[in-house]
Scaffold this active site. Structure first.
Site, mmCIF file in Angstrom:
data_model
loop_
_atom_site.group_PDB
_atom_site.id
_atom_site.type_symbol
_atom_site.label_atom_id
_atom_site.label_comp_id
_atom_site.label_asym_id
_atom_site.label_seq_id
_atom_site.Cartn_x
_atom_site.Cartn_y
_atom_site.Cartn_z
ATOM 1 N N HIS A 51 1.343 5.475 -1.758
ATOM 2 C CA HIS A 51 0.912 6.583 -2.625
ATOM 3 C C HIS A 51 2.155 7.145 -3.307
ATOM 4 O O HIS A 51 3.035 7.688 -2.632
ATOM 5 C CB HIS A 51 0.251 7.683 -1.793
ATOM 6 C CG HIS A 51 -0.985 7.207 -1.091
ATOM 7 N ND1 HIS A 51 -2.243 7.349 -1.620
ATOM 8 C CD2 HIS A 51 -1.150 6.537 0.081
ATOM 9 C CE1 HIS A 51 -3.128 6.798 -0.802
ATOM 10 N NE2 HIS A 51 -2.482 6.303 0.239
ATOM 11 N N ASP B 156 1.585 2.728 3.510
ATOM 12 C CA ASP B 156 0.718 3.901 3.344
ATOM 13 C C ASP B 156 1.546 5.188 3.340
ATOM 14 O O ASP B 156 1.086 6.224 3.832
ATOM 15 C CB ASP B 156 -0.381 3.973 4.410
ATOM 16 C CG ASP B 156 -1.518 4.889 3.973
ATOM 17 O OD1 ASP B 156 -1.586 5.247 2.786
ATOM 18 O OD2 ASP B 156 -2.341 5.269 4.827
ATOM 19 N N HIS C 132 -4.385 -0.471 6.226
ATOM 20 C CA HIS C 132 -3.850 0.383 7.309
ATOM 21 C C HIS C 132 -4.730 0.372 8.561
ATOM 22 O O HIS C 132 -5.244 1.398 8.981
ATOM 23 C CB HIS C 132 -3.612 1.823 6.842
ATOM 24 C CG HIS C 132 -4.690 2.431 5.981
ATOM 25 N ND1 HIS C 132 -5.999 2.486 6.356
ATOM 26 C CD2 HIS C 132 -4.634 3.007 4.758
ATOM 27 C CE1 HIS C 132 -6.692 3.080 5.409
ATOM 28 N NE2 HIS C 132 -5.896 3.403 4.420
ATOM 29 N N HIS D 292 -10.412 1.232 2.359
ATOM 30 C CA HIS D 292 -10.174 2.272 3.372
ATOM 31 C C HIS D 292 -11.358 2.174 4.322
ATOM 32 O O HIS D 292 -12.456 2.623 4.003
ATOM 33 C CB HIS D 292 -10.079 3.661 2.717
ATOM 34 C CG HIS D 292 -9.783 4.733 3.729
ATOM 35 N ND1 HIS D 292 -8.568 5.371 3.799
ATOM 36 C CD2 HIS D 292 -10.534 5.248 4.739
ATOM 37 C CE1 HIS D 292 -8.586 6.232 4.816
ATOM 38 N NE2 HIS D 292 -9.768 6.181 5.394
ATOM 39 N N LYS E 66 -9.589 -0.443 -5.315
ATOM 40 C CA LYS E 66 -9.589 0.243 -4.021
ATOM 41 C C LYS E 66 -10.934 0.890 -3.755
ATOM 42 O O LYS E 66 -11.460 1.618 -4.601
ATOM 43 C CB LYS E 66 -8.485 1.321 -4.051
ATOM 44 C CG LYS E 66 -8.404 2.184 -2.808
ATOM 45 C CD LYS E 66 -7.845 1.416 -1.621
ATOM 46 C CE LYS E 66 -7.986 2.208 -0.335
ATOM 47 N NZ LYS E 66 -6.749 2.807 0.107
ATOM 48 N N HIS F 32 0.864 -1.205 0.000
ATOM 49 C CA HIS F 32 0.000 0.000 0.000
ATOM 50 C C HIS F 32 0.889 1.240 0.000
ATOM 51 O O HIS F 32 1.505 1.561 1.014
ATOM 52 C CB HIS F 32 -0.887 0.015 1.252
ATOM 53 C CG HIS F 32 -1.837 1.167 1.316
ATOM 54 N ND1 HIS F 32 -3.176 1.007 1.585
ATOM 55 C CD2 HIS F 32 -1.659 2.503 1.138
ATOM 56 C CE1 HIS F 32 -3.772 2.189 1.575
ATOM 57 N NE2 HIS F 32 -2.861 3.122 1.313
HETATM 58 O O1 DOR Z 1 -3.323 9.798 5.520
HETATM 59 C C1 DOR Z 1 -3.732 9.445 4.431
HETATM 60 N N1 DOR Z 1 -3.234 9.973 3.293
HETATM 61 N N2 DOR Z 1 -4.693 8.544 4.361
HETATM 62 C C2 DOR Z 1 -5.282 8.220 3.207
HETATM 63 O O2 DOR Z 1 -6.173 7.415 3.227
HETATM 64 C C3 DOR Z 1 -4.910 8.890 1.948
HETATM 65 C C4 DOR Z 1 -3.562 9.414 2.022
HETATM 66 C C5 DOR Z 1 -3.234 10.395 0.915
HETATM 67 O O3 DOR Z 1 -3.510 10.090 -0.252
HETATM 68 O O4 DOR Z 1 -2.700 11.447 1.214
HETATM 69 ZN ZN ZN Z 2 -3.342 5.089 1.702
#
Ligand code: DOR
Ligand code: ZN
Length: 356
Positions: free
Chosen positions: A19, A251, A178, A140, A103, A17
């Site tokens: 980003h 995450d 998460h 989520h 997702k 997971h």
């Molecule tokens: O803290 C987070 N940031 N939680 C999420 O679910 C998305 C993520 C983000 O894309 O910044």
């Molecule tokens: Zn995330």
């Protein structure tokens, strides 16, 4: 007592997971992930979100370009579920190997979740298709009802949404992403074999006090938000228990310093530069270093039905000082100041020789 090891060689891990963003931010952050992890499940919450196989394929190419030269890194792409996503598109994308999973963001639950799902009933045909073709659903897990206290949103989601969903779709593979609560740990432990969960380094390291240490600390703010200490203890127990349903998902969610330190600061913790080192610290504190490899490199691929990585990575016991700020960027980009997780701390383990 046996002497503590000062070197650890484990199968190369994957991040289930992450980003990676897009544009200059992608070029700034993706190399940190690719340096350590061989594969990563890449979140689709871009603007606009990734809802088609063509968009995922193009995004995958941009990621590969951003990490060029990084040792066979393989981004695993995900589709962003909306109320109106076409199940046929998901099925095609999955059968062609473009999508690894889809997702589910409840609408408005977090960053770029405006286009998420407003009511699970609306995507019933999508979930039926995913169940039939064996495509994992990544969730989520927070309710968005503003009446529900922000610290209770995960526990309430389990009752109101997740439990009935698993009842309706008994063959659907689900990753509860998460997790942050003792309730989630218990639910996953007692759940069906189709259910697993990822755990981040930050939810193992901090409780909610971290957001208020001597003032408001936006760098400790993420969603789901860190909870009380009892929940952190439950998560540490789960991650280090050796149960195959719990595996690594960082995450890592970078936002520029400005975006974090604003009147409405963004949720997200950027841990990619030292995520594995941070997990190693936790596993050692819990007396479970020998279980790190399964959590980081074995249970994830087993759940997804993917082969294990064949190369290894070395961790050595040498102090690693996490910088207060990192200036990262691609070749012709303006460097982006980013505050990494555990900034200013000294971690006991660092990555040794470059991954084999
Ligand atoms: O803290 C987070 N940031 N939680 C999420 O679910 C998305 C993520 C983000 O894309 O910044
Ligand atoms: Zn995330």
């Amino acid at each position: 007592m046996a002497a503590l090891p000062d070197r650890l060689v484990i199968r190369r891990p994957d991040d289930w997971h992450v980003h990676l963003r897009d544009g200059a931010m992608l070029r700034a952050v993706a190399p940190s992930t690719a340096r350590v992890f061989r594969r990563a499940i890449v979140m689709p919450n871009l603007l606009p979100p990734i809802t088609t196989a063509a968009a995922a394929e193009a995004y995958r190419e941009r990621i590969l370009f951003a990490v060029s030269g990084s040792n066979g890194f393989e981004p695993l792409m995900t589709a962003y579920l909306t109320d109106t996503i076409d199940p046929g598109e998901l099925e095609r994308g999955f059968s062609e190997g473009v999508f690894t999973a889809a997702k589910l963001y409840p609408a408005r639950a977090t960053t770029n979740a405006e286009a998420g799902v407003s009511d699970l009933a609306r995507i019933a045909p999508v979930l039926e298709t995913m169940e039939r073709i064996g495509m994992p659903l990544l969730i989520h897990g927070e309710v968005t009802d503003p009446e529900v206290d922000v610290f209770d949103r995960e526990a309430v989601f389990i009752e109101r949404q997740l439990e009935p969903l698993l009842e309706r779709h008994q063959g659907l593979k689900v990753v509860f992403e998460h997790i942050t609560t003792a309730e989630a740990v218990a639910f996953v432990e007692e759940g069906p074999p189709t259910l697993a969960a990822t755990i981040t380094p930050h939810h193992l390291q901090i409780n909610r006090n971290a957001m208020f240490r001597g003032g408001f600390r936006p760098d400790a703010y993420c969603l789901p938000v860190a909870k009380r200490e009892l929940h952190r203890i439950a998560l540490r127990g789960a991650a280090t228990s050796g149960q195959p349903r719990f595996f690594l998902g960082t995450d890592s969610a970078p936002h520029s310093r400005e975006a974090k330190e604003s009147a409405c600061g963004c949720a997200g913790i950027f841990n990619a530069p030292h995520a594995l080192e941070s997990y190693a610290q936790v596993f050692e504190q819990e007396g479970a270093l020998e279980r790190l490899e399964n959590f980081a490199s074995v249970f994830g691929p087993r759940f997804y039905g993917l082969p294990l990585n064949e190369t290894t990575i070395e961790l050595v016991r040498q102090p690693l000082e996490v910088p207060h700020q990192l200036e990262l960027g691609g070749q012709s980009d303006r460097l982006l100041p980013l505050v990494p997780f555990q900034a200013g701390e000294i971690l006991p383990w660092r990555i040794g020789a470059a991954p084999a």
